[in-house]
Design an enzyme around this catalytic site. Structure first.
Site, PDB file in Angstrom:
ATOM      1  N   ASN A 134       0.949  -1.025   0.045  1.00 20.28           N
ATOM      2  CA  ASN A 134       0.002   0.018   0.029  1.00 20.28           C
ATOM      3  C   ASN A 134       0.797   1.361   0.201  1.00 20.28           C
ATOM      4  O   ASN A 134       1.418   1.681   0.947  1.00 20.28           O
ATOM      5  CB  ASN A 134      -0.876  -0.004   1.278  1.00 20.28           C
ATOM      6  CG  ASN A 134      -1.767   1.207   1.655  1.00 20.28           C
ATOM      7  OD1 ASN A 134      -1.724   2.016   0.477  1.00 20.28           O
ATOM      8  ND2 ASN A 134      -2.377   1.302   2.764  1.00 20.28           N
ATOM      9  N   TRP A 135       1.020   1.752  -0.966  1.00 24.92           N
ATOM     10  CA  TRP A 135       1.875   3.018  -1.149  1.00 24.92           C
ATOM     11  C   TRP A 135       1.522   4.248  -0.541  1.00 24.92           C
ATOM     12  O   TRP A 135       2.057   5.329  -0.628  1.00 24.92           O
ATOM     13  CB  TRP A 135       2.458   3.304  -2.705  1.00 24.92           C
ATOM     14  CG  TRP A 135       3.037   2.099  -3.374  1.00 24.92           C
ATOM     15  CD1 TRP A 135       3.267   0.814  -2.782  1.00 24.92           C
ATOM     16  CD2 TRP A 135       3.539   1.911  -4.812  1.00 24.92           C
ATOM     17  NE1 TRP A 135       3.863   0.122  -3.684  1.00 24.92           N
ATOM     18  CE2 TRP A 135       4.310   0.679  -4.872  1.00 24.92           C
ATOM     19  CE3 TRP A 135       3.421   2.698  -5.823  1.00 24.92           C
ATOM     20  CZ2 TRP A 135       4.778   0.181  -6.128  1.00 24.92           C
ATOM     21  CZ3 TRP A 135       4.225   2.583  -7.019  1.00 24.92           C
ATOM     22  CH2 TRP A 135       4.625   1.128  -7.254  1.00 24.92           C
ATOM     23  N   LYS A 136       0.116   4.156  -0.392  1.00 27.09           N
ATOM     24  CA  LYS A 136      -0.405   5.288   0.264  1.00 27.09           C
ATOM     25  C   LYS A 136      -0.502   6.611  -0.626  1.00 27.09           C
ATOM     26  O   LYS A 136      -0.273   6.561  -1.920  1.00 27.09           O
ATOM     27  CB  LYS A 136       0.190   5.682   1.873  1.00 27.09           C
ATOM     28  CG  LYS A 136      -0.354   4.352   2.683  1.00 27.09           C
ATOM     29  CD  LYS A 136       0.011   4.483   3.991  1.00 27.09           C
ATOM     30  CE  LYS A 136      -0.134   3.136   4.505  1.00 27.09           C
ATOM     31  NZ  LYS A 136      -0.123   3.168   6.317  1.00 27.09           N
ATOM     32  N   HIS A 185      -9.438   1.220   4.891  1.00 26.84           N
ATOM     33  CA  HIS A 185      -8.087   1.198   5.756  1.00 26.84           C
ATOM     34  C   HIS A 185      -8.610   2.189   6.755  1.00 26.84           C
ATOM     35  O   HIS A 185      -9.188   3.192   6.733  1.00 26.84           O
ATOM     36  CB  HIS A 185      -7.279   1.814   4.620  1.00 26.84           C
ATOM     37  CG  HIS A 185      -5.817   1.846   5.322  1.00 26.84           C
ATOM     38  ND1 HIS A 185      -5.410   2.709   6.413  1.00 26.84           N
ATOM     39  CD2 HIS A 185      -4.889   0.786   5.255  1.00 26.84           C
ATOM     40  CE1 HIS A 185      -4.107   2.468   6.786  1.00 26.84           C
ATOM     41  NE2 HIS A 185      -3.740   1.310   6.117  1.00 26.84           N
ATOM     42  N   GLU A 211      -6.811   4.497   8.057  1.00 26.57           N
ATOM     43  CA  GLU A 211      -6.490   5.942   7.857  1.00 26.57           C
ATOM     44  C   GLU A 211      -7.815   6.655   7.236  1.00 26.57           C
ATOM     45  O   GLU A 211      -8.208   7.745   7.439  1.00 26.57           O
ATOM     46  CB  GLU A 211      -5.291   6.138   6.911  1.00 26.57           C
ATOM     47  CG  GLU A 211      -4.049   5.925   7.798  1.00 26.57           C
ATOM     48  CD  GLU A 211      -2.865   5.211   6.880  1.00 26.57           C
ATOM     49  OE1 GLU A 211      -2.901   5.480   5.662  1.00 26.57           O
ATOM     50  OE2 GLU A 211      -2.013   4.918   7.678  1.00 26.57           O
ATOM     51  N   GLU A 242      -5.191  -5.400  10.514  1.00 27.78           N
ATOM     52  CA  GLU A 242      -4.599  -4.118  10.886  1.00 27.78           C
ATOM     53  C   GLU A 242      -4.792  -3.228  12.237  1.00 27.78           C
ATOM     54  O   GLU A 242      -5.382  -2.383  12.070  1.00 27.78           O
ATOM     55  CB  GLU A 242      -4.387  -3.245   9.828  1.00 27.78           C
ATOM     56  CG  GLU A 242      -4.236  -3.750   8.244  1.00 27.78           C
ATOM     57  CD  GLU A 242      -3.598  -2.658   7.422  1.00 27.78           C
ATOM     58  OE1 GLU A 242      -2.342  -2.812   6.898  1.00 27.78           O
ATOM     59  OE2 GLU A 242      -4.237  -1.544   7.011  1.00 27.78           O
ATOM     60  N   GLY A 298       2.429   2.172  10.883  1.00 24.26           N
ATOM     61  CA  GLY A 298       3.548   2.946  10.869  1.00 24.26           C
ATOM     62  C   GLY A 298       4.179   3.384  12.104  1.00 24.26           C
ATOM     63  O   GLY A 298       4.883   4.381  12.261  1.00 24.26           O
ATOM     64  N   SER A 353       3.368  -2.537  10.361  1.00 24.31           N
ATOM     65  CA  SER A 353       4.870  -2.478  10.514  1.00 24.31           C
ATOM     66  C   SER A 353       5.551  -4.062  10.004  1.00 24.31           C
ATOM     67  O   SER A 353       6.315  -4.603  10.849  1.00 24.31           O
ATOM     68  CB  SER A 353       5.296  -2.284  11.940  1.00 24.31           C
ATOM     69  OG  SER A 353       4.723  -0.800  12.513  1.00 24.31           O
ATOM     70  N   GLY A 408       2.684  -1.090   4.384  1.00 21.99           N
ATOM     71  CA  GLY A 408       2.977   0.182   3.911  1.00 21.99           C
ATOM     72  C   GLY A 408       4.316   0.792   3.645  1.00 21.99           C
ATOM     73  O   GLY A 408       4.786   0.491   2.832  1.00 21.99           O
ATOM     74  N   GLY A 409       4.817   1.315   4.874  1.00 23.85           N
ATOM     75  CA  GLY A 409       6.193   1.914   4.742  1.00 23.85           C
ATOM     76  C   GLY A 409       7.310   0.958   4.004  1.00 23.85           C
ATOM     77  O   GLY A 409       7.956   1.739   3.058  1.00 23.85           O
TER      78      GLY A 409
HETATM   79  P1  PGA Z   1       2.924   0.106   7.711  1.00 30.07           P
HETATM   80  O1  PGA Z   1       1.204   0.465   7.107  1.00 30.07           O
HETATM   81  O2  PGA Z   1       3.366  -1.307   7.085  1.00 30.07           O
HETATM   82  O3  PGA Z   1       3.608   1.244   7.368  1.00 30.07           O
HETATM   83  O4  PGA Z   1       2.795  -0.059   9.242  1.00 30.07           O
HETATM   84  C1  PGA Z   1       0.459  -0.764   6.727  1.00 30.07           C
HETATM   85  C2  PGA Z   1      -0.789  -0.335   6.219  1.00 30.07           C
HETATM   86  O5  PGA Z   1      -1.163   0.859   6.571  1.00 30.07           O
HETATM   87  O6  PGA Z   1      -1.444  -0.876   5.566  1.00 30.07           O
END
Ligand code: PGA
Length: 254
Positions: free
Chosen positions: A12-14, A98, A100, A170, A176, A216, A237-238
């Site tokens: 997930n490149w956000k 998600h 967020e 999640e 993050g 993470s 994500g990251g």
């Molecule tokens: P993260 O994000 O790997 O940076 O913790 C995961 C996500 O939001 O899907």
């Protein structure tokens, strides 16, 4: 690693990567991951990079996902993107609900359920996200929260649609933060999710649905997390923003 269900690992490149940066990343991933057959690999770039990334992955083992879509098919919805528009770029998956978006765009379970139905109608596979906050975990409410999110966000799906849906557990406190759930914590909630699916749908559906863990995930923890019986992949994500870390996350699970 032998798994009951094929692992599906999605990046997930956000809100990251210009088109040029996205091309660099996907070209690197193609090189690194070309021999991988054991894992379903998905990248979810921002909308603006879908067109160019789509051309790059056409002849590869990498599939394309989007990070969100509208529950509407089209019309006067400024700033929204429909499932049909995503299909134009050979998008196969779409992340829905998600945390967020639940937090910053106030997306509700009911809205996520509408989006999931719209995705299936367009033959897109939704990746439906659920997960508790730290305060909810500490108050002992994890199962209550995740159970409610599942019942609300999957409302209206039939058994066939559910089997084609991917879930992502999640925990919000792990996203993050560098603090991943332990493999045991992840397994505990994944097993609960599978029991809940059996109760809402049936045992066959529950056995087939793939449940990703997200929060993470890194090269150093992906193997142990994925080795849990009910963990069938990862939403990253990251660590999906760099060729080295995302490809190592995948390779370390094989
Ligand atoms: P993260 O994000 O790997 O940076 O913790 C995961 C996500 O939001 O899907």
């Amino acid at each position: 690693m032998q798994k009951e269900r094929k692992l599906v690992i999605a990046g997930n490149w956000k809100m990251n990567k210009t088109v040029a940066e996205a091309l660099d990343l996907v070209q690197g991933l193609k090189r690194e991951l070309a021999p991988v057959k054991e894992v379903d690999i998905v990248v979810c770039p921002p909308f603006t990079a879908l067109g160019e990334v789509s051309k790059q992955v056409l002849d590869s083992n990498i599939r394309l996902g989007a990070q969100n879509m509208s529950e509407q098919n089209g019309g006067a919805y400024t700033g929204e993107i429909s499932a049909g528009m995503l299909k134009e770029f050979s998008v196969r998956y779409v992340i829905l609900g998600h945390s967020e978006r639940r937090q910053f765009q106030a997306e509700s379970d009911a809205l996520v359920a509408k989006k999931a139905l719209a995705a299936h109608t367009a033959a897109l596979k939704p990746i439906v996200c659920v997960g508790e906050t730290l305060a909810e975990r500490e108050a002992g409410q994890t199962e209550e929260v995740v159970g409610r999110q599942l019942r609300g966000s999957l409302a209206g799906l039939n058994k066939e649609q559910m089997q084609e849906t991917i879930l992502a557990y999640e925990p919000v406190w792990a996203i993050g933060t560098g603090r991943n759930a332990t493999p045991e914590q992840a397994q505990e909630v994944h097993a609960f999710i599978r029991r809940t699916l059996a109760a809402i749908f049936d045992g066959t559906v529950a056995k087939r649905v793939r449940i990703q863990y997200g929060g993470s995930v890194k090269p150093g923890n992906s193997r142990e997390l994925m080795s849990q019986a009910d963990v069938d992949g990862a939403l990253v994500g990251g660590a999906s923003l760099e060729v080295r870390s995302f490809s190592d996350i995948i390779k370390n699970t094989i």
